[in-house]
Design a protein around this motif. Structure first.
Motif, PDB file in Angstrom:
ATOM      1  N   ARG A   1       2.385  -3.332 -10.068  1.00  0.00           N
ATOM      2  CA  ARG A   1       1.621  -4.536  -9.724  1.00  0.00           C
ATOM      3  C   ARG A   1       2.041  -5.064  -8.355  1.00  0.00           C
ATOM      4  O   ARG A   1       1.200  -5.427  -7.531  1.00  0.00           O
ATOM      5  N   VAL A   2       3.359  -5.141  -8.129  1.00  0.00           N
ATOM      6  CA  VAL A   2       3.865  -5.633  -6.839  1.00  0.00           C
ATOM      7  C   VAL A   2       3.368  -4.751  -5.704  1.00  0.00           C
ATOM      8  O   VAL A   2       2.878  -5.243  -4.678  1.00  0.00           O
ATOM      9  N   GLY A   3       3.489  -3.431  -5.883  1.00  0.00           N
ATOM     10  CA  GLY A   3       3.046  -2.512  -4.840  1.00  0.00           C
ATOM     11  C   GLY A   3       1.554  -2.604  -4.586  1.00  0.00           C
ATOM     12  O   GLY A   3       1.111  -2.612  -3.433  1.00  0.00           O
ATOM     13  N   GLY A   4       0.770  -2.690  -5.667  1.00  0.00           N
ATOM     14  CA  GLY A   4      -0.678  -2.782  -5.507  1.00  0.00           C
ATOM     15  C   GLY A   4      -1.102  -4.039  -4.780  1.00  0.00           C
ATOM     16  O   GLY A   4      -1.957  -4.005  -3.882  1.00  0.00           O
ATOM     17  N   LYS A   5      -0.490  -5.172  -5.157  1.00  0.00           N
ATOM     18  CA  LYS A   5      -0.809  -6.439  -4.481  1.00  0.00           C
ATOM     19  C   LYS A   5      -0.412  -6.396  -3.012  1.00  0.00           C
ATOM     20  O   LYS A   5      -1.161  -6.854  -2.134  1.00  0.00           O
ATOM     21  N   ALA A   6       0.776  -5.872  -2.727  1.00  0.00           N
ATOM     22  CA  ALA A   6       1.256  -5.825  -1.342  1.00  0.00           C
ATOM     23  C   ALA A   6       0.364  -4.959  -0.473  1.00  0.00           C
ATOM     24  O   ALA A   6      -0.046  -5.375   0.623  1.00  0.00           O
ATOM     25  N   VAL A   7       0.048  -3.760  -0.951  1.00  0.00           N
ATOM     26  CA  VAL A   7      -0.794  -2.848  -0.165  1.00  0.00           C
ATOM     27  C   VAL A   7      -2.173  -3.458   0.052  1.00  0.00           C
ATOM     28  O   VAL A   7      -2.735  -3.396   1.155  1.00  0.00           O
ATOM     29  N   ALA A   8      -2.744  -4.059  -1.000  1.00  0.00           N
ATOM     30  CA  ALA A   8      -4.072  -4.668  -0.871  1.00  0.00           C
ATOM     31  C   ALA A   8      -4.064  -5.794   0.168  1.00  0.00           C
ATOM     32  O   ALA A   8      -4.982  -5.884   1.006  1.00  0.00           O
ATOM     33  N   LEU A   9      -3.026  -6.636   0.143  1.00  0.00           N
ATOM     34  CA  LEU A   9      -2.952  -7.726   1.111  1.00  0.00           C
ATOM     35  C   LEU A   9      -2.723  -7.203   2.527  1.00  0.00           C
ATOM     36  O   LEU A   9      -3.305  -7.718   3.486  1.00  0.00           O
ATOM     37  N   TYR A  10      -1.870  -6.213   2.668  1.00  0.00           N
ATOM     38  CA  TYR A  10      -1.634  -5.641   3.999  1.00  0.00           C
ATOM     39  C   TYR A  10      -2.915  -5.023   4.572  1.00  0.00           C
ATOM     40  O   TYR A  10      -3.234  -5.191   5.748  1.00  0.00           O
ATOM     41  N   MET A  11      -3.662  -4.308   3.736  1.00  0.00           N
ATOM     42  CA  MET A  11      -4.913  -3.713   4.205  1.00  0.00           C
ATOM     43  C   MET A  11      -5.950  -4.791   4.532  1.00  0.00           C
ATOM     44  O   MET A  11      -6.717  -4.671   5.490  1.00  0.00           O
ATOM     45  N   LEU A  12      -5.962  -5.869   3.717  1.00  0.00           N
ATOM     46  CA  LEU A  12      -6.896  -6.971   3.969  1.00  0.00           C
ATOM     47  C   LEU A  12      -6.613  -7.633   5.311  1.00  0.00           C
ATOM     48  O   LEU A  12      -7.540  -7.841   6.115  1.00  0.00           O
ATOM     49  N   THR A  13      -5.348  -7.959   5.564  1.00  0.00           N
ATOM     50  CA  THR A  13      -5.025  -8.630   6.829  1.00  0.00           C
ATOM     51  C   THR A  13      -5.264  -7.720   8.027  1.00  0.00           C
ATOM     52  O   THR A  13      -5.693  -8.189   9.084  1.00  0.00           O
ATOM     53  N   THR A  14      -5.001  -6.427   7.864  1.00  0.00           N
ATOM     54  CA  THR A  14      -5.271  -5.496   8.958  1.00  0.00           C
ATOM     55  C   THR A  14      -6.766  -5.402   9.231  1.00  0.00           C
ATOM     56  O   THR A  14      -7.203  -5.354  10.390  1.00  0.00           O
ATOM     57  N   GLY A  15      -7.572  -5.377   8.164  1.00  0.00           N
ATOM     58  CA  GLY A  15      -9.022  -5.353   8.340  1.00  0.00           C
ATOM     59  C   GLY A  15      -9.530  -6.605   9.041  1.00  0.00           C
ATOM     60  O   GLY A  15     -10.401  -6.529   9.928  1.00  0.00           O
ATOM     61  N   ILE A  16      -8.991  -7.771   8.668  1.00  0.00           N
ATOM     62  CA  ILE A  16      -9.369  -9.014   9.342  1.00  0.00           C
ATOM     63  C   ILE A  16      -8.956  -8.973  10.810  1.00  0.00           C
ATOM     64  O   ILE A  16      -9.708  -9.369  11.711  1.00  0.00           O
ATOM     65  N   ALA A  17      -7.753  -8.454  11.079  1.00  0.00           N
ATOM     66  CA  ALA A  17      -7.239  -8.407  12.447  1.00  0.00           C
ATOM     67  C   ALA A  17      -8.111  -7.544  13.354  1.00  0.00           C
ATOM     68  O   ALA A  17      -8.490  -7.972  14.455  1.00  0.00           O
TER      69      ALA A  17
END
Length: 423
Positions: A86-102
């Motif tokens: 769960r921790v890994g999935g949430k972290a990766v999803a958030l990192y990909m989200l912020t990179t996509g926004i950037a």
């Protein structure tokens, strides 16, 4: 806890003072004696260069043992191995989200402002560009053939995978696992104490690094691509202050002002070293002891973020791609812009958190949309300043995601997060 916070506040102020004093000292050298041989050999390459390099080496020395030991300690302490997923999935999803926004922000800015139209840089430096591995190779290389070799080379993804497997094995090994886990827990305390010792050297190391930069960077370097530089800096600051603040406030309800206040020392480290990897020890110490994230979460999300979270780099690549396309009068289609978005997000996975990696990734992005890699020479002269700034953005994202994930798992000490400095 009160004394620790007060000492950390004093250290943060000393680091910022060292950065400001170093900039003033470096600029004075630049304007007075930079062209003299003795100043170059004794001051710039000698005193400042040696002190700065020693400081960076101290930080780099800590990265592998800190990530390895801390991650094993955090994973082995998880009573439910499913929690790691769960921790890994949430972290990766958030990192990909912020990179996509950037990258979306960057491309929108490049299209609207058009920094490459009318630009005429005089920079003609050629640079050898390394080949960025394919996504399949990145996935394969995550599993180390030789963990010791991965540690010697500082390859973070294989180290993370190996440490996670060791931690899970310790958690599932019963009494023997408990004994080994206690050893790593004690070892982690020792390593964190070593981090504290190295941080005492920070004001002097930051002073030397910034002074060396100020002494060797000429103002004329920026004139040809000033519009590009200002646009990248603006989007970097916008992403860090607005995107991260909105996500932190929306997902946790915590104060962005307190978050950024406690991140001052980390930002100074990141800006001075231009390396997310070298800043890991400082980031990890801050998110655990000042922002309140438990080691079980922080030991995983921080080194993972230093490896796959490249928001600052994504912003540079998006604006640079638009800048180079406009400079060479190449009209990019919507499909090509979407290709840049996808390429940047994928390329950020497995990219080393070291100075200059953004230019290597940019070469692959340019090739995918048919732009000449020679265009990188146009922005090479100003990339050091931008590299330092985007690294500060990257580590801010690492800390923000860590806080969000820890809060979602009930592993965040909110009272510690909200505790003001000096109390």
């Amino acid at each position: 806890m009160t004394d620790d916070n007060f000492d950390h506040r004093k250290l943060s102020n000393r680091i910022l003072f060292g950065m400001g004093l170093g900039l003033v000292f470096g600029v004075l050298i630049n304007l007075t004696v930079a062209d003299q041989a003795w100043a170059q050999s004794f001051l710039i390459d000698g005193l400042l260069g040696v002190v700065g390099e020693i400081f960076v080496r101290f930080l780099s020395m800590l990265v592998v043992p800190l990530v390895f030991v801390s991650l094993i300690t955090g994973v082995s302490a998880l009573s439910d191995p499913k929690k790691l997923g769960r921790v890994g999935g949430k972290a990766v999803a958030l990192y990909m989200l912020t990179t996509g926004i950037a990258i979306s922000l960057a491309l929108a800015a490049a299209v609207i402002v058009k920094p490459g139209v009318g630009a005429s840089p005089e920079q003609t430096v050629e640079r050898e560009i390394s080949v960025q591995p394919s996504f399949g190779e990145v996935l394969t290389d995550m599993v180390p053939r030789n963990p010791v070799e991965a540690m010697a080379n500082g390859d973070m993804l294989p180290i993370i995978v190996f440490a996670v497997l060791i931690g899970l094995s310790i958690a599932l090994a019963g009494k023997p696992g408990e004994r080994v886990g206690q050893f790593f827990a004690d070892f982690n305390v020792v390593v964190m104490r070593l981090v504290g010792f190295v941080m005492l050297l920070a004001p002097y190391g930051v002073f030397a690094l910034i002074a060396s930069l100020g002494a060797t960077t000429g103002l004329s370097t920026f004139f040809g691509v000033l519009k590009y530089v200002l646009l990248v800096l603006f989007i970097l600051v916008l992403h860090a202050t607005v995107t991260y603040s909105l996500l932190l406030r929306t997902l946790t309800g915590l104060s962005p002002r307190i978050f950024f206040s406690k991140m001052r020392a980390v930002l100074a480290f990141a800006f001075s070293t231009a390396s997310s990897g070298a800043t890991i020890p400082v980031t990890l110490k801050t998110v655990e002891h000042r922002l309140g994230a438990d080691n079980k979460v922080a030991s995983f999300t921080v080194p993972l973020g230093a490896t796959i979270n490249m928001d600052g780099t994504a912003i540079m690549q998006g604006i640079a791609a638009g800048f180079i396309a406009q400079y060479f009068a190449v009209d990019l289609s919507v499909t090509q812009y979407l290709m840049i978005v996808v390429m940047v997000i994928i390329a950020s996975v497995g990219a080393a958190g070291v100075p200059g990696v953004g230019l290597i990734l940019l070469a692959g992005v340019l090739a995918q949309v048919g732009l000449p890699a020679e265009g990188i020479a146009l922005i090479l002269g100003v990339d050091r300043l931008l590299d330092m700034t985007r690294t500060a953005v990257n580590v801010t994202g690492d800390a923000m995601v860590t806080v969000v994930v820890a809060d979602s798992e009930g592993e965040l000490d909110r009272s510690l997060f909200n505790e003001k400095d000096g109390r």
